[in-house]
Each structure stands twice: as C-alpha cells, then as structure tokens.
Design a protein around this motif. Structure first.
Motif, short mmCIF file in Angstrom:
data_model
loop_
_atom_site.label_atom_id
_atom_site.label_comp_id
_atom_site.label_asym_id
_atom_site.label_seq_id
_atom_site.Cartn_x
_atom_site.Cartn_y
_atom_site.Cartn_z
N PRO A 299 0.80 -1.23 0.00
CA PRO A 299 0.00 0.00 0.00
C PRO A 299 0.82 1.28 0.00
N ASP A 300 2.09 1.18 0.35
CA ASP A 300 2.94 2.38 0.42
C ASP A 300 3.94 2.45 -0.73
N ASP A 301 3.74 1.64 -1.75
CA ASP A 301 4.69 1.60 -2.86
C ASP A 301 3.93 1.64 -4.19
N ASP A 302 3.52 2.83 -4.60
CA ASP A 302 2.73 2.96 -5.82
C ASP A 302 3.52 2.54 -7.06
N ASP A 303 4.82 2.79 -7.06
CA ASP A 303 5.63 2.42 -8.20
C ASP A 303 5.63 0.90 -8.39
N LYS A 304 5.81 0.17 -7.32
CA LYS A 304 5.80 -1.29 -7.39
C LYS A 304 4.42 -1.80 -7.77
N ALA A 305 3.38 -1.17 -7.22
CA ALA A 305 2.00 -1.58 -7.53
C ALA A 305 1.72 -1.44 -9.01
N LEU A 306 2.14 -0.33 -9.59
CA LEU A 306 1.91 -0.11 -11.02
C LEU A 306 2.71 -1.11 -11.85
N ARG A 307 3.97 -1.31 -11.50
CA ARG A 307 4.79 -2.24 -12.27
C ARG A 307 4.24 -3.66 -12.21
N PHE A 308 3.70 -4.06 -11.07
CA PHE A 308 3.09 -5.39 -10.95
C PHE A 308 1.87 -5.49 -11.86
N ALA A 309 1.03 -4.48 -11.85
CA ALA A 309 -0.19 -4.51 -12.66
C ALA A 309 0.14 -4.61 -14.15
N VAL A 310 1.13 -3.86 -14.60
CA VAL A 310 1.50 -3.88 -16.01
C VAL A 310 2.11 -5.22 -16.39
N ALA A 311 2.98 -5.75 -15.53
CA ALA A 311 3.59 -7.05 -15.82
C ALA A 311 2.54 -8.15 -15.83
N ALA A 312 1.62 -8.10 -14.88
CA ALA A 312 0.55 -9.11 -14.81
C ALA A 312 -0.28 -9.11 -16.08
N SER A 313 -0.65 -7.92 -16.54
CA SER A 313 -1.51 -7.83 -17.72
C SER A 313 -0.74 -8.13 -19.00
N ALA A 314 0.57 -7.87 -19.00
CA ALA A 314 1.38 -8.29 -20.14
C ALA A 314 1.34 -9.81 -20.28
N LEU A 315 1.47 -10.53 -19.16
CA LEU A 315 1.43 -11.99 -19.20
C LEU A 315 0.06 -12.50 -19.63
N LYS A 316 -1.00 -11.78 -19.26
CA LYS A 316 -2.35 -12.22 -19.66
C LYS A 316 -2.47 -12.37 -21.17
N HIS A 317 -1.79 -11.54 -21.92
CA HIS A 317 -1.90 -11.60 -23.38
C HIS A 317 -1.34 -12.91 -23.95
N SER A 318 -0.67 -13.69 -23.11
CA SER A 318 -0.16 -14.99 -23.55
C SER A 318 -1.10 -16.13 -23.18
N ILE A 319 -2.25 -15.82 -22.57
CA ILE A 319 -3.15 -16.83 -22.01
C ILE A 319 -4.49 -16.79 -22.72
N PHE A 320 -4.94 -17.94 -23.22
CA PHE A 320 -6.23 -18.03 -23.89
C PHE A 320 -7.36 -17.86 -22.89
N GLY A 321 -8.41 -17.16 -23.30
CA GLY A 321 -9.56 -16.95 -22.45
C GLY A 321 -9.61 -15.54 -21.90
N ASP A 322 -10.69 -15.24 -21.18
CA ASP A 322 -10.91 -13.90 -20.65
C ASP A 322 -10.05 -13.58 -19.44
N ALA A 323 -9.79 -14.58 -18.60
CA ALA A 323 -9.20 -14.31 -17.28
C ALA A 323 -7.69 -14.54 -17.27
N ASN A 324 -7.02 -13.84 -16.37
CA ASN A 324 -5.57 -13.98 -16.21
C ASN A 324 -5.28 -15.12 -15.24
N LEU A 325 -4.58 -16.13 -15.71
CA LEU A 325 -4.22 -17.28 -14.88
C LEU A 325 -2.73 -17.31 -14.57
N ALA A 326 -2.04 -16.20 -14.81
CA ALA A 326 -0.63 -16.10 -14.41
C ALA A 326 -0.53 -16.06 -12.89
N THR A 327 0.52 -16.66 -12.35
CA THR A 327 0.72 -16.68 -10.91
C THR A 327 1.49 -15.45 -10.44
N VAL A 328 1.42 -15.22 -9.14
CA VAL A 328 2.18 -14.11 -8.56
C VAL A 328 3.67 -14.29 -8.83
#
Length: 345
Positions: A299-328
């Motif tokens: 909650p106190d690290d907006d930079d890390k939060a944003l970088r995680f969100a972008v990386a997570a959604s980048a990985l989603k583009h490699s996954i078939f279907g609507d939902a993101n099944l990439a792990t933490v």
C-alpha cells in the motif's frame, strides 16, 4: 486476508477456433467471462478472497457459469438467480493487420434486467475491504446502472475502497441514456479510477492532445498527465488515477505500459513488447486485478504496484480466455526482468 467484491455480468463467450472468421466457423469454443468476473478470477488466482456478485438465470447455462467461477475459487454466495438468459458475446480473433471483432447478444439477460433492491448489499459488504465495478454494468440498462449506484452508496457509507474501470463500450450504450448522464454520479464515489483516453473522452469529454493509438508504438506517458489531473479535479474523492498505454502495431503486436497519478507524482511503468498475442481480451481486467492485488499488498509503494499490474496484464496476453491465470511468482519474475519465456523444469 483482504476481501474484494466485484459486481457485473458474466457471459458466455463463443469464438471460432484459432483465427478463423465468423463466416468460416462450424464450431465455437466456449469460455465464461466478463469484465468484473475476470477481475474476481484474477484475484482468487493470486490467493485473495474474491467475491463476485451478479444475476444469473436459473438454468443449465447459468449453472455452467457458476461452475466456471467456483472452479477458480471465486465466492459466489451472493449471486442472485433470475432473468431469462445469460448474456453472450461472439469473438472473432484478429491477427496481423486484421483486428478482432465482438458481437454482443446481451439484451434481456439476467444482469441487464436486474433491479435495485435485489441484492442485499449490507450482507455482501460484510468484512469487505474493496469494491470494484466497471463502466460496462451501467451501460447495460437503466436498472443495472441504478443497482450499481445502490452498491456504490452502500460501499461508500461503510468506508470501503471503491475502484472503477471506466471501460467505455459504444455498442452497449443503447437504452436511451448517454454515459455523460449516468457515469458521473457513480464515479464520484470512487477512490481509484482506471481509464484510457477514449474512456475519459466519451464519459466526461476529457481527452489528451496529440494521442493516436493507431500510430504504432509511440506512446508518450506525459501526454496523459492532463487527463489524470482533469479526472482527479472532476472527482476529488479519487486518490489515484491510472491509465493503461496500449500501442497498436497490429492485432498480433502491441506495446503495453501504464501510468499512475497520485495527485502529486506521476509513475510510469516499463513498456512491454507483446509481439505474439494469444488473446488480448481481458487485458484491462488483468491490469485491474493486478492493481488491486498490488495496492493491497504494497500500500505504500505505488511504483511497485503499477509495475506489478502492467507485468501481470502483459502476461495475460499470452493466455487463452478472458481471465488472467498467471501466478504471482510469474508476475514477479517478469517484473524482475526475466521475460525470456524459458521452459521451467
């Protein structure tokens, strides 16, 4: 463990196999998904307590949608059963310079015909930390917009963090009301606002100068700062305004990043080259799921939060279907610079 509630419609997705056109299809692949349900699945996949609220018809297809949610550990205890049918959307997946196409078949669905008062929001929001909705829900019908506003008011009264993905969908706003008439009363309750340049323009007549996503991968994060500031000025309750940055080189090759404005500082994430997209549907939902997870976790690290969100959604583009099944762990590995795609043995 934080508990997150999302509210919206889950649909039956029907798409021709591979990259076939509708006119070539003699079979359709079945997926269940939708903006808010995708966020719930993402969060449950990260090990969080995710509850999805919707209205689903009491029939076999509705049961299939429920089973799809439960199979991903999403809490469905407050789903209301009712309505004539489950909403459907047809997806033709594009490739190279041919874009994807979506055809909606959502009229008279259980969610489109929901009425205020059908959901016991006091019970839904018991021991809840976060509530998420998107601009898709109020686009379905006046009654769906009213139910969403009802939820926002109860969540706000309980001090629950409220987020929205503005998610403008031109094909859905067809019941006689414009987004400008509906959305402001909803967004004024929000602490976190996610939206791109089209969302801001269509909902609130706010747009960046000299931004054209059709001009390849040249996306200037600074061009979005006036939009973020304008949204925060319009909705003073908002603590953070976030924009995803998608550069479209072709249907198969996008660039992907994001920016976050916290009222004082602009954070910019690294840009990923998504050069062989498997499925871009749900990219924004996976970003929102990643953002909710990361803002709860750091909650106190907006930079890390944003970088995680972008990386997570980048990985989603490699996954078939609507939902993101990439792990933490997979997201963290990409954040730390390992985008090699090597086999894990």
């Amino acid at each position: 463990m934080p508990r997150i509630v999302t509210f919206g419609e889950i649909m039956l997705r029907l798409s021709p196999p591979g990259w076939k056109r509708f006119s070539q299809a003699d079979t359709f692949e079945v997926i269940y998904g939708g903006g808010e349900s995708n966020v719930a699945v993402t969060l449950a996949n990260y090990g969080m307590d995710a509850r999805f609220v919707t209205r689903i018809p009491k029939n076999d297809i509705g049961d299939c949608a429920m089973n799809a949610l439960r199979s991903r550990n999403v809490d469905t205890s407050h789903v209301v059963r009712g309505g004539e049918r489950l909403g459907i959307y047809f997806l033709e997946t594009g490739a190279m310079q041919r874009g994807s196409k979506v055809v909606y078949d959502r009229d008279h669905s259980g969610m489109a015909t929901i009425e205020p008062g059908e959901i016991d929001w006091d019970a839904v929001f018991t021991d809840v930390d976060w509530f998420h909705w998107t601009g898709i829900t109020p686009a379905l019908s006046q009654s769906a917009a009213d139910a969403c506003l009802e939820a926002c008011k109860v969540a706000a009264s309980k001090g629950i963090t409220i987020s929205t993905d503005l998610n403008y969908r031109k094909k859905l706003w067809n019941y006689g009301k414009s987004p400008q008439e509906i959305m402001p009363a909803l967004v004024e309750h929000c602490d976190i606002i996610l939206g791109n340049e089209e969302d801001a323009e269509k909902h609130f007549d706010i747009h960046p100068d000299s931004v054209d996503v059709t001009k390849g991968d040249t996306m200037d994060p600074e061009a979005y700062l006036p939009v973020c500031k304008a949204l925060m000025k319009r909705f003073p309750k908002a603590k953070k305004v976030i924009t995803t940055l998608r550069g479209s080189i072709s249907a198969s090759h996008n660039t992907w990043s994001g920016v976050m404005w916290d009222g004082e500082k602009m954070y910019t994430a690294p840009t990923y080259q998504l050069s062989h997209i498997v499925d871009r549907v749900g990219g924004g939902d996976s970003f929102m799921g990643g953002l909710i997870y990361s803002l709860q976790t750091w909650p106190d690290d907006d930079d890390k939060a944003l970088r995680f969100a972008v990386a997570a959604s980048a990985l989603k583009h490699s996954i078939f279907g609507d939902a993101n099944l990439a792990t933490v762990d997979e997201v963290m590995s990409l954040m730390e610079g390992d985008g090699s795609g090597r086999v894990s043995r």
